[in-house]
Structures are given as structure tokens and as C-alpha cells.
Design a protein around this motif. Structure first.
Motif, PDB file in Angstrom:
ATOM      1  N   PHE A 180       0.825  -1.210   0.000  1.00  0.00           N
ATOM      2  CA  PHE A 180       0.000   0.000   0.000  1.00  0.00           C
ATOM      3  C   PHE A 180       0.859   1.260   0.000  1.00  0.00           C
ATOM      4  O   PHE A 180       0.527   2.235  -0.675  1.00  0.00           O
ATOM      5  N   ARG A 224       2.008   1.991  -3.472  1.00  0.00           N
ATOM      6  CA  ARG A 224       0.925   2.545  -4.286  1.00  0.00           C
ATOM      7  C   ARG A 224       0.663   4.008  -3.917  1.00  0.00           C
ATOM      8  O   ARG A 224       0.292   4.805  -4.756  1.00  0.00           O
ATOM      9  N   ARG A 225       0.822   4.307  -2.661  1.00  0.00           N
ATOM     10  CA  ARG A 225       0.602   5.657  -2.152  1.00  0.00           C
ATOM     11  C   ARG A 225       1.595   6.628  -2.777  1.00  0.00           C
ATOM     12  O   ARG A 225       1.251   7.750  -3.104  1.00  0.00           O
ATOM     13  N   TYR A 241      -3.873   4.464   9.375  1.00  0.00           N
ATOM     14  CA  TYR A 241      -4.223   4.315   7.964  1.00  0.00           C
ATOM     15  C   TYR A 241      -3.666   3.007   7.405  1.00  0.00           C
ATOM     16  O   TYR A 241      -4.395   2.213   6.805  1.00  0.00           O
ATOM     17  N   LEU A 293      -5.769  -0.561   6.314  1.00  0.00           N
ATOM     18  CA  LEU A 293      -5.722  -1.079   4.945  1.00  0.00           C
ATOM     19  C   LEU A 293      -5.283  -2.541   4.933  1.00  0.00           C
ATOM     20  O   LEU A 293      -5.844  -3.362   4.201  1.00  0.00           O
ATOM     21  N   TRP A 319      -7.029  -0.881  -2.423  1.00  0.00           N
ATOM     22  CA  TRP A 319      -6.409   0.425  -2.644  1.00  0.00           C
ATOM     23  C   TRP A 319      -7.351   1.347  -3.414  1.00  0.00           C
ATOM     24  O   TRP A 319      -7.558   2.509  -3.043  1.00  0.00           O
ATOM     25  N   LYS A 320      -7.940   0.834  -4.475  1.00  0.00           N
ATOM     26  CA  LYS A 320      -8.831   1.642  -5.291  1.00  0.00           C
ATOM     27  C   LYS A 320     -10.052   2.123  -4.488  1.00  0.00           C
ATOM     28  O   LYS A 320     -10.452   3.271  -4.582  1.00  0.00           O
ATOM     29  N   TYR A 353     -10.481   2.205  -0.992  1.00  0.00           N
ATOM     30  CA  TYR A 353     -10.301   2.821   0.325  1.00  0.00           C
ATOM     31  C   TYR A 353      -9.175   3.855   0.417  1.00  0.00           C
ATOM     32  O   TYR A 353      -8.999   4.461   1.468  1.00  0.00           O
ATOM     33  N   ARG A 354      -8.417   4.068  -0.629  1.00  0.00           N
ATOM     34  CA  ARG A 354      -7.237   4.931  -0.520  1.00  0.00           C
ATOM     35  C   ARG A 354      -7.553   6.361  -0.103  1.00  0.00           C
ATOM     36  O   ARG A 354      -6.729   7.023   0.516  1.00  0.00           O
ATOM     37  N   ASN A 355      -8.724   6.846  -0.436  1.00  0.00           N
ATOM     38  CA  ASN A 355      -9.057   8.229  -0.103  1.00  0.00           C
ATOM     39  C   ASN A 355      -9.778   8.388   1.227  1.00  0.00           C
ATOM     40  O   ASN A 355     -10.150   9.498   1.594  1.00  0.00           O
TER      41      ASN A 355
END
Length: 175
Positions: A13, A16-17, A27, A31, A105-106, A108-110
């Protein structure tokens, strides 16, 4: 059998961030917990080789907590490293595991750290059972987690089917 340390999945993660700012521990913890839950439901096995504990603000993987506390982050993406060896934890993930991580990720990332925490410690969640029935910092049961995420998946499919049905009905009525 899961082959991955919690820290190595956390690093998936963090890569990806793609940020050089230190992330909130909450955070990253959430995840990894969410990805582990979805992997249990979809692939039938844990994504990580350790169970999370039920801490006050939701599931926590002790290894991630300790590594960040003792060793911090390294590299351009602030990846987690073993505090003793300095080695960045790396996961060699399969295609189906990659799909889970990408999906999490797609989706929950925000979310903010607090929003993720709220998601992972709702009433009737595996966290709630462990925290209130077994006690603070108790290990969260893997089978309860699997069943919980299966219910979420089935509810999501049901909602999607309902939305598609309503959408189709709207198109028919509009015609």
C-alpha cells in the motif's frame, strides 16, 4: 497458507501511495486488516501470517506497530523496514492477492485514517467480538473475519444487482 508478513503487505500500500510523507499508522494498519479480510473471503486464506489484535481504534498488527515504532519508514515511499536488519519488508504476491490489494487500494485509498478505523470496528465486526468478548488487545478470530467479509461481499452483490435492476427498470419506463 499465507506467506506474507503484515509489514510486507503494508509496504504494498505504501508503494501505491507513492508519497514521501510519513503515513498515519492507523491508515496503514486498517488497509492491511481490510485486505486480509477480503482475501479471507475471496481467496479462502489469510493474506498475512499473523492475526490482528483488537486495539481501541480497531485491528492492529503488532509487527507493523513495532516496526514503525522502532525502525520507522525508509525509502522514497516511506516503506516499513525491520528495525534490526534495516531490510524493507517485501511480499511476493500472487495474481489473486494482487487483485485484492488493488481492489482495496482503489476503494479505500481516499478514506481518512478515522474513517478506516470506523469501518473496521463497527458493531458485529470481528474486532467488536474480540474487543468486547475476549478483551482489549485480544487476537481477532480469522474465521469470524472470513465470515464477516463474506457477508459484506454478498451484501455488495445484492446491492449491485438491485441497482442494476432499478437502472434497467428506469430505462424501460423512460422508453
Amino acid at each position: 497458507m499465507p506467506r506474507h508478513s503484515p509489514s510486507s503487505i503494508a509496504n504494498e500500500f505504501l508503494k501505491r501511495r507513492g508519497s514521501s510523507e510519513y503515513p498515519s499508522q492507523m491508515y496503514i494498519q486498517k488497509l492491511v486488516a481490510i485486505a486480509n479480510g477480503w482475501n479471507l473471503a475471496i481467496n479462502g486464506e489469510p493474506l498475512v501470517n499473523a492475526a490482528p489484535q483488537a486495539w481501541k481504534n480497531g485491528p492492529v498488527f503488532r509487527q507493523i506497530w513495532d516496526f514503525i515504532k522502532e525502525g520507522g519508514h525508509k525509502g522514497p515511499s516511506c516503506e516499513i523496514a525491520d528495525p534490526v536488519t534495516g531490510q524493507i519488508a517485501i511480499a511476493h504476491i500472487s495474481g489473486s492477492e494482487q487483485d485484492i490489494i488493488d481492489h482495496v487500494w482503489k476503494k479505500y485509498r481516499n478514506y481518512t485514517p478515522q474513517q478506516l478505523s470506523n469501518l473496521t470496528h463497527q458493531a458485529n465486526s470481528p474486532w467488536a467480538y474480540a474487543y468486547f468478548e475476549k478483551g482489549r488487545n485480544a487476537e481477532i478470530d480469522t474465521e469470524r473475519t472470513r465470515q464477516y467479509y463474506i457477508k459484506l461481499a454478498l451484501a455488495g452483490r445484492s446491492n449491485l444487482a438491485e441497482e442494476q435492476s432499478l437502472s434497467a427498470a428506469g430505462r424501460i419506463n423512460a422508453a
